[in-house]
Motif scaffolding. Structure first.
Motif, PDB file in Angstrom:
ATOM      1  N   LYS A 119      20.511  16.194 -14.467  1.00 63.09           N
ATOM      2  CA  LYS A 119      21.622  16.896 -14.214  1.00 63.09           C
ATOM      3  C   LYS A 119      21.302  18.534 -14.364  1.00 63.09           C
ATOM      4  O   LYS A 119      21.787  19.232 -13.547  1.00 63.09           O
ATOM      5  N   LEU A 120      20.415  18.887 -15.261  1.00 63.68           N
ATOM      6  CA  LEU A 120      19.970  20.103 -15.487  1.00 63.68           C
ATOM      7  C   LEU A 120      19.392  20.596 -14.276  1.00 63.68           C
ATOM      8  O   LEU A 120      19.412  21.738 -13.636  1.00 63.68           O
ATOM      9  N   CYS A 121      18.401  19.613 -13.555  1.00 63.37           N
ATOM     10  CA  CYS A 121      17.808  19.984 -12.246  1.00 63.37           C
ATOM     11  C   CYS A 121      18.669  20.327 -11.266  1.00 63.37           C
ATOM     12  O   CYS A 121      18.588  21.326 -10.450  1.00 63.37           O
ATOM     13  N   LEU A 122      19.649  19.400 -11.328  1.00 62.80           N
ATOM     14  CA  LEU A 122      20.673  19.494 -10.185  1.00 62.80           C
ATOM     15  C   LEU A 122      21.424  20.801 -10.092  1.00 62.80           C
ATOM     16  O   LEU A 122      21.627  21.506  -9.173  1.00 62.80           O
ATOM     17  N   ALA A 123      21.744  21.134 -11.344  1.00 66.29           N
ATOM     18  CA  ALA A 123      22.524  22.620 -11.508  1.00 66.29           C
ATOM     19  C   ALA A 123      21.625  23.744 -11.333  1.00 66.29           C
ATOM     20  O   ALA A 123      21.857  24.549 -10.489  1.00 66.29           O
ATOM     21  N   ASP A 124      20.349  23.489 -11.552  1.00 67.14           N
ATOM     22  CA  ASP A 124      19.248  24.406 -11.365  1.00 67.14           C
ATOM     23  C   ASP A 124      19.081  24.703  -9.958  1.00 67.14           C
ATOM     24  O   ASP A 124      18.889  25.855  -9.242  1.00 67.14           O
ATOM     25  N   ALA A 125      18.864  23.522  -9.318  1.00 69.67           N
ATOM     26  CA  ALA A 125      18.825  23.523  -7.830  1.00 69.67           C
ATOM     27  C   ALA A 125      20.034  24.281  -7.207  1.00 69.67           C
ATOM     28  O   ALA A 125      19.544  25.172  -6.303  1.00 69.67           O
TER      29      ALA A 125
END
Lengths: 269, 1083
Positions: free
Chosen positions: B700-706
């Protein structure tokens, strides 16, 4: 009486003196097979132009059945003659006889068989279009013919002859995966040839090699497969490996490929 | 626990192979329990195959009873042997006294272990040593006797298998004294087995005393068994006696013996079949023997003249012997009759002898007629082709013998005649005639001999096929199979024709099954070439079915083992296509794929696994294989390649555990490559189905970061908010362990920070965004208060300062920066406030404002050290603002020229010159870039940028059109570089230079150097390798070198099957294959 009761229970139309346009032939010992499996024996059977089956009962009464009703009758004499001609490779004459059967026995079942053999004759003389037409017509009329081995092989050869890859590729795939051994062997060799023609040398080689190695019982196709495997290996610069296959092909002197192989071996030794 | 163990041991039927009932020293009333523990441990090893557990049991016992160490060592050794750790077992053995029974027990167990592992020599050495220590001793203790007997028997079997039947037979003599009165059945078996071994040994010896002695002993043993009862051993004894007759040259007696007992043997065979012991059947042995006799007869009839004459004479001599015996009988009876008459005459009584006078003469007449016939035959043979000089003596002696016999018979006093008895009248079946005829046959015309030989061969084949198909999987069948092959070859040799077997319905398949099983036997013995032969032979007649499928699977492995790769590929394609979906076939692919995987042969394991996936997509392991292939690419950071496999998995195997993992991997692969839109896609799918946990939170963090990286701040904000919501509840579903809590905390911090960050970036310009910016500031303040120790806290303050600056609230901004410098003095942001400001402005995308700050710094350049300008320049350079970056770098150089104390000019100047070169090149000012880089190279010959500067200078010079100078610069790299990565990169640059100079051959050579010498699995080298391969194919094609095109194209498509350019390369390869056979040239 029984026959009449049967006819009444079926979907026959009882008509006396009905004169309609009909085509047909007097055929010995005809039997109509109803969808529920019951049989009605007659003296004569004909087919109308629209495919209606007309059965003349022994006592003279006449019954009609819809197009597509299964009819059993003695094999036409001309069929045996045609097959004999085929065995002697007199294909044009065989076609002529078979054409007669197609006309005379239209809608009566033998026409489809005749179409099948006509198609096979055309295959042998390389008339691909006509072969396909005949074979398609035969299989459209009879579901059991769609899985007829000789027909599928003939169809594959014809489609390959015409380069009809759209139909050929799925057919070959089906034959290789699920067909009889003979079908698989034939399909592999045909596919091998097609692959070679399209520059896929390795793919072609694999088809020939596997037929030669794993389908030895299918003598009809093995000589060609072995010869072509040898030839392809030689083209690929592997003459030692080609010898195994030339020798294998050479074990079939009755085949043209066997003769070629023997000549090749003699030349090489 | 202990009670539980004991109860368990009582429930298990255990073997007690090594450590009998001996009670341990100093043991107490707990001894029976201890014994059970040992039995239990032994059972764990031998019955349940759990040696690890057994060792734990021993650990416990040793702790409680240290005096039992020797016994526990035995069990440990057993465990080692079970796990095939023979060396460790030997080491354990060294700790136990050599002569102790325990040591000997381990020793023999070790020997057995070696035997099972195929180490025959080691096995033999251990057993031989053991028995050498006990040469004359016959133990008295019953257990030890049993142990010794069993060991002796086992060793004898090993010797037999090692093809030393004489030594094996000798071991039996050591066993016999150890048998008791209750071992009658065992004695019969052992006697018979010894007889069979003696016969085997005798066959290998030349005629002489030793051979005769062995045969005699074998006969004695067999007779003993034959007369002892009607059982399995009886049957085998009959076969053994037949062998004895054969070895003594009495073929007919052998045949007669077998035929006489054939019915009994067949009944025995039926009983054994019912009991599942058909491999023991003597009937098979009898049939084989008959087969052999007929084969031998065929061989003799077609042998060379010398051999045939010797054989002919043997039969003729035997014929002579029969005649002599017959005459001897006639003479004895006649003499008896004469004696009766003489006595009667003396006693003056009358006696009438049986038969008329004519009848009484008939035996003499018939005999002489027969003997003369024999003589004529001999003369005929002599006058025909004659005999060779080698047998002249023998022939002459025979002739004399027959003539002498005729003379004796002729001159005999026949006046009283002889009582006519059937056995005195030589009929058609008289042995003398039979042998004579046989003798004649051996020297008959070729045509006749061939006809007779073929009939014998046919009979032999009939017998052998009966054995071959009736006893599959037995030694009989194997030997029969070999004999059949030999006979068929011989017949073909003699007649030029193949032998075809007309089998009954199902017969061919039955025979083929046996052939295939023989193939399995050879396969299991690792005789792969022979196994291939058998499999192909069997598949000929039995191409499809369960047994053929198993054979095809093994055949695939055989081809792999003998490295016949062409056949391997052909078989694999066939198996996958024709038998697609069949689990047996699937297993073969997995097995052979694994074989190449362990060899690290990527090309082949990929090929096999791909065929497997095509042919068996529903197989339970398909998803695992795809995942594994993806992981292989992942490991070498080939994310593009890895994603291909993960995608295939998620498309097809949605219900497997690897589905979610693959989705996650896909997300990560794109994320790591900076392909954020696709990363979003991957993570979104993963998150839709993932269970709560750290992995999901991370995704989820990586999704948000993307989203953030894509500039989609609203979406990023939403996901950060959701994430913080998940993790706010520390006791919730996401916190499954302490480690998870810790990781979640880190993730939460980041999410919380970026919430504020995104808030700020989402704010519109001017008044419209004021509220959002205010919220962002408040949020960042909350962050700093919540996570004062976080590494992001300085950044949060710095960002707050930047926002305040943008808002025009300079005093507050200054206060924040002051707070930053005070609270976080060690942080970079704390140490350089203006720089921090600049950084923050760049990060929040306020590049123009950032440039303003830079301009301010440049105006007050004296206030700032050179390294701050350097860092500022790098910040701009990272964002592609090369103009600003170049100004910053130039300012830095100017500051260094002024040389402030305390600045390590060397480091900073090198970095500045390097970065200045980069920015100037990016601004398409190659000459200026070259100037900066040349200065770097000249002033700092040992710079850490040695190689990088030269690469860049080379490019700058190329850009400036100075190709020759560019090549010279690269030469430095080649002279100094030892790291293959650098060399590869330099080679690539060189190749490009060469191409630019029109030197195609030079460029090709450079690319080929990379192809041939590089390691494509190195993630740094890999892109160069790919380029080198692609260019090689292209250039070879231009040069019309088709073989090279094919070779390089194969490598490309194997390594980079889905990469850009792969399709083009495939087309070039097909073209090359065609061209090289037709001799076309490239375009």
């Amino acid at each position: 009486m029984r026959v009449r009761r049967l006819a009444a229970q079926a979907f026959a139309v009882f008509a006396l003196g009905l004169e309609g346009a009909w085509e047909g032939v007097w055929a010995g010992n005809p039997i109509v097979v109803l969808p529920d499996g019951r049989r009605v024996e007659g003296r004569e059977v004909r087919a109308a132009a629209d495919g209606t089956i007309i059965l003349i009962l022994p006592e003279g009464a006449r019954l009609e059945y819809p197009k597509g009703t299964r009819v059993i009758m003695d094999e036409p004499v001309a069929m045996g003659q045609a097959l004999e001609r085929m065995r002697k490779k007199e294909y044009d004459e065989a076609i002529r006889l078979l054409q007669g059967i197609v006309e005379q026995y239209r809608f009566l079942g033998w026409d489809l068989k005749a179409l099948k053999y006509m198609g096979l004759c055309h295959v042998e003389i390389g008339r691909w279009d006509e072969a396909i037409r005949n074979l398609d017509a035969a299989s459209e009329g009879a579901a059991d013919l769609t899985s007829d081995e000789a027909m599928r092989v003939g169809l594959a050869r014809s489609l390959a002859g015409l380069g009809r890859r759209d139909r050929l590729d799925p057919l070959l795939d089906e034959m290789v995966r699920k067909g009889t051994r003979r079908e698989a062997a034939a399909a592999q060799v045909i596919r091998g040839r097609v692959r070679l023609e399209n520059g896929d040398i390795e793919g072609g080689l694999f088809d020939f090699m596997r037929t030669a190695r794993f389908f030895r019982e299918v003598r009809e196709w093995v000589p060609e497969a072995a010869w072509r495997a040898g030839e392809t290996l030689e083209r690929m610069g592997k003459p030692e490996q080609s010898l195994e296959f030339y020798r294998q092909a050479g074990q079939y002197p009755e085949s043209e490929f066997g003769v070629r192989a023997k000549t090749r071996l003699e030349k090489g030794s | 626990m202990r009670r539980g163990l004991l109860l368990l041991s009582l429930a298990i039927v255990l073997a007690v192979p090594l450590h009998g009932q001996q009670a341990p020293a100093g043991s107490s009333i707990a001894d029976p329990l201890l014994e059970r523990e040992f039995e239990f441990a032994s059972g764990l090893i031998h019955k349940l195959k759990m040696p690890d557990l057994a060792e734990r049991v021993m650990d416990r016992i040793e702790m409680e009873y240290p005096t039992l160490r020797e016994r526990t060592t035995v069990v440990r050794a057993e465990a080692m042997i079970e796990r095939r750790r023979f060396r460790q077992a030997e080491e354990l053995l060294a700790t136990v006294p050599k002569d102790s029974p325990k040591a000997q027990a381990i020793l023999l167990a070790l020997a057995d272990g070696y035997f099972m592992a195929g180490e025959r020599e080691k096995t033999r050495a251990i057993y031989a040593d053991f028995f050498n220590r006990h040469t004359n001793a016959v133990p008295t203790d019953p257990d030890v006797r049993r142990f010794f007997r069993d060991a002796a028997y086992k060793f004898s079997q090993m010797l037999a298998m090692a093809n030393d039947p004489l030594a094996a037979a000798g071991m039996y003599d050591r066993i016999f004294p150890l048998l008791g009165p209750d071992d009658r059945d065992a004695l019969r078996q052992l006697k018979l087995e010894q007889a069979e071994l003696l016969l085997r040994a005798a066959r290998g010896l030349p005629a002489g005393k030793e051979r005769e002695s062995l045969i005699r002993k074998a006969r004695a043993n067999s007779d003993e068994v034959v007369w002892g009862g009607m059982d399995l051993w009886f049957g085998r004894a009959v076969a053994a006696l037949a062998h004895v007759e054969l070895l003594e040259g009495n073929e007919d007696k052998a045949i007669a013996l077998l035929n006489k007992n054939m019915e009994m043997l067949r009944k025995l065979d039926e009983r054994l079949s019912e009991a599942g012991l058909v491999s023991e059947s003597p009937y098979a042995g009898a049939l084989s023997l008959l087969g052999r006799i007929h084969k031998d007869r065929g061989d003799f009839l077609t042998a060379s003249r010398e051999v045939r004459e010797a054989e002919a004479l043997r039969f003729l001599e035997r014929a002579a012997g029969e005649f002599e015996e017959l005459w001897s009988l006639i003479a004895r009876v006649a003499q008896r009759d004469a004696a009766i008459l003489d006595r009667a005459a003396k006693e003056k009584t009358t006696v009438t002898l049986p038969g008329t006078p004519e009848a009484r003469q008939e035996p003499f007449l018939r005999f002489l007629e027969s003997a003369r016939q024999f003589e004529r035959v001999l003369l005929e043979l002599e006058s025909g082709d004659g005999w060779t000089p080698a047998v002249a003596d023998r022939k002459n002696k025979l002739k004399e013998r027959v003539q002498k016999l005729i003379q004796t018979a002729d001159s005999f006093d026949k006046k009283h005649g002889v009582s006519p008895q059937p056995d005195l009248l030589p009929g058609e079946k008289f042995a003398g005639f039979v042998e004579m005829e046989r003798g004649r046959n051996h020297v008959a015309l070729e045509e006749k001999r061939l006809e007779l030989a073929l009939s014998h061969y046919a009979e032999a084949l009939r017998r052998y096929y009966g054995v071959f198909s009736g006893y599959p999987g037995t030694d009989w069948s194997q030997n029969a199979g070999e004999a059949i092959d030999r006979i068929k070859s011989r017949v073909k040799e003699l007649t030029g024709k193949e032998v075809t077997i007309e089998a009954r319905e199902g017969g061919r398949e039955k025979i083929a099954r046996v052939v295939l099983r023989e193939g399995h036997n050879l396969f299991s013995r690792k005789e792969y070439e022979k196994a291939i032969e058998q499999y192909l032979k069997g598949l000929n007649d039995f191409p499809e079915g369960e047994e053929p499928l198993a054979a095809l699977g093994n055949l695939l492995e055989c081809y792999a083992r003998v490295s016949d790769l062409l056949s391997l590929r052909v078989t694999a394609e066939y198996l996958a296509e024709r038998f697609g979906g069949n689990p047996l076939a699937a297993q073969a692919f997995l097995r052979v794929g694994r074989y190449f995987f362990e060899q690290n042969n990527r090309d082949l394991y990929l090929f096999l696994y791909e065929r497997y996936l095509e042919g068996f997509p529903e197989h339970p392991s398909a998803a695992e294989i795809l995942f594994m292939l993806g992981e292989q690419r992942w490991k070498v950071e080939d994310y593009e390649g890895a994603v291909v496999y993960y995608r295939r998995l998620v498309e097809r195997y949605t219900k497997t555990p690897r589905y979610l993992q693959s989705l996650n991997r896909i997300g990560w692969a794109y994320y790591l490559r900076g392909d954020f839109p696709r990363a979003v896609e991957g993570f979104s799918r993963f998150l839709a189905d993932a269970q709560a946990g750290t992995e999901k939170a991370q995704a989820k963090l990586c999704l948000a970061d993307a989203y953030r990286q894509m500039g989609a701040y609203a979406d990023a904000f939403q996901h950060y908010a959701e994430l913080t919501g998940w993790l706010d509840n520390k006791g919730g579903a996401f916190s499954t362990s302490i480690e998870a809590l810790r990781k979640n905390e880190e993730i939460h911090q980041q999410a919380f920070f970026y919430l504020g960050y995104c808030k700020m970036l989402m704010a519109g310009a001017g008044e419209a965004g004021a509220a959002s910016r205010k919220e962002a500031i408040a949020h960042l303040r909350r962050f700093v208060e919540t996570y004062p120790k976080s590494t992001l806290a300085p950044t949060a303050l710095s960002t707050m300062g930047a926002i305040l600056l943008v808002e025009g609230r300079s005093d507050e901004a200054a206060a924040v920066y002051q707070e930053l410098a005070t609270q976080y003095p060690q942080s970079e942001a704390g140490q350089n406030a203006r720089l921090a400001m600049l950084r923050s402005l760049i990060e929040i995308q306020r590049l123009e404002k950032a440039e303003e700050v830079l301009q301010e710094m440049l105006r007050e350049a004296d206030r700032y050290p050179a390294d701050q300008f350097l860092r500022a320049g790098i910040l701009f350079q990272d964002r592609g603002r090369h103009e600003a970056a170049a100004r910053a770098f130039e300012a830095s150089l100017k500051r260094m020229d002024a040389l402030t104390e305390g600045v390590r000019r060397g480091d900073v100047e090198q970095r500045v010159l390097m970065a200045l070169g980069q920015s100037r090149l990016a601004l398409n000012r190659p000459a200026e870039a070259a100037e900066a880089l040349r200065r770097l190279i000249e002033e700092y010959p040992r710079s850490p940028f040695f190689f990088e500067a030269r690469f860049l200078l080379g490019r700058a010079l190329r850009g400036a059109g100075s190709l020759k100078e560019a090549t010279e610069v690269l030469r430095d790299v080649f002279l100094r570089a030892t790291d293959q990565r650098l060399i590869t990169r330099a080679t690539t640059e060189l190749a490009e230079l060469q191409l630019a100079q029109g030197d195609r051959d030079g460029a090709l050579a450079s690319y080929q150097r990379i192809v041939l010498l590089s390691k494509p699995d190195d993630p740094v080298i890999r892109p160069f390798y790919q380029k080198a391969l692609y260019e090689s194919v292209r250039l070879f094609r231009e040069g019309g070198r088709w073989d090279d095109v094919v070779e390089n194209a194969n490598r490309f498509t194997s390594e980079f099957p889905h990469a850009g350019g792969a399709e083009e390369v495939r087309r070039w390869r097909s073209e090359a294959i065609l061209r090289r056979t037709t001799g076309g040239s490239g375009s």
